[in-house]
Design a protein around this motif. Structure first.
Motif, mmCIF file in Angstrom:
data_model
loop_
_atom_site.group_PDB
_atom_site.id
_atom_site.type_symbol
_atom_site.label_atom_id
_atom_site.label_comp_id
_atom_site.label_asym_id
_atom_site.label_seq_id
_atom_site.Cartn_x
_atom_site.Cartn_y
_atom_site.Cartn_z
ATOM 1 N N GLU A 49 58.051 60.521 40.856
ATOM 2 C CA GLU A 49 57.724 59.552 41.900
ATOM 3 C C GLU A 49 58.920 59.231 42.793
ATOM 4 N N LYS A 83 58.147 53.681 48.760
ATOM 5 C CA LYS A 83 57.812 53.243 47.400
ATOM 6 C C LYS A 83 56.522 53.941 46.989
ATOM 7 N N ILE A 84 56.614 54.735 45.932
ATOM 8 C CA ILE A 84 55.491 55.527 45.444
ATOM 9 C C ILE A 84 54.855 54.787 44.270
ATOM 10 N N SER A 85 53.547 54.539 44.372
ATOM 11 C CA SER A 85 52.825 53.816 43.318
ATOM 12 C C SER A 85 52.143 54.805 42.374
ATOM 13 N N ASP A 87 49.660 54.761 39.226
ATOM 14 C CA ASP A 87 48.717 53.849 38.574
ATOM 15 C C ASP A 87 48.008 54.531 37.417
ATOM 16 N N TYR A 93 46.846 59.236 34.990
ATOM 17 C CA TYR A 93 47.631 58.573 36.027
ATOM 18 C C TYR A 93 47.335 59.221 37.368
ATOM 19 N N ILE A 95 48.916 59.035 41.646
ATOM 20 C CA ILE A 95 49.748 58.451 42.692
ATOM 21 C C ILE A 95 48.785 57.909 43.732
ATOM 22 N N SER A 96 48.810 56.582 43.915
ATOM 23 C CA SER A 96 47.806 55.928 44.747
ATOM 24 C C SER A 96 48.315 55.549 46.127
ATOM 25 N N GLN A 97 49.629 55.553 46.317
ATOM 26 C CA GLN A 97 50.136 55.083 47.603
ATOM 27 C C GLN A 97 51.589 55.462 47.794
ATOM 28 N N SER A 98 51.917 55.684 49.062
ATOM 29 C CA SER A 98 53.315 55.765 49.487
ATOM 30 C C SER A 98 53.497 54.707 50.554
ATOM 31 N N THR A 133 46.965 60.640 49.663
ATOM 32 C CA THR A 133 46.971 59.269 49.177
ATOM 33 C C THR A 133 47.092 58.314 50.348
#
Length: 142
Positions: A49, A83-85, A87, A93, A95-98, A133
């Protein structure tokens, strides 16, 4: 013609007990440690991430810099954090957002023009296009 860059990873033994290393062909990273503790706990080393975050921040910032220069703005400074989320889901798991956060100083630009150019850079930088994402952009123009 494609420009091809590479990174590599090794990991052993398998599972949570495993330890790995990440390297890039240029040597920017050379056997940088990673594993369960660096990804899900507070261990020393790196994780996918933060590497994606560095790639996204640098790609977007360069795209924005080129777009601003192309629009006639040559005096300025850009500082971006991505910032990489990661979840937990029912299936594992994702990755839902950057979330891009930008501080910018561009001599002579209006807020409206900056917003338009920054949005286009966010949408069109190659890493933004690669990530499937949600990508957000917040900025402060000084």
């Amino acid at each position: 013609m494609s420009i091809v860059k590479s990174g590599s990873a090794a990991y052993k033994p398998l599972g949570k007990q495993g330890k790995g290393s990440i390297s890039t062909e240029t040597g920017a990273l050379s056997n940088q440690p990673y594993g369960f503790n660096t990804r899900f706990e507070d261990g020393k080393g790196t994780n996918p991430e933060e590497l994606i975050g560095a790639a996204h921040a640098s790609c977007f910032t360069m795209a924005l810099s080129f777009a601003l220069s192309g629009a006639g703005y040559d005096d300025g400074e850009l500082n971006t954090t991505a910032k990489i989320s990661l979840d937990k889901t029912d299936d594992g798991y994702e990755i839902s957002q950057s979330a891009l956060s930008l501080e910018a100083s561009v001599e002579g630009i209006t807020e409206d023009e900056f917003a338009k150019i920054a949005q286009e850079a966010k949408d069109n930088c190659p890493v933004s296009q690669l990530l499937d994402t949600k990508i957000t952009l917040e900025y402060t123009l000084k």
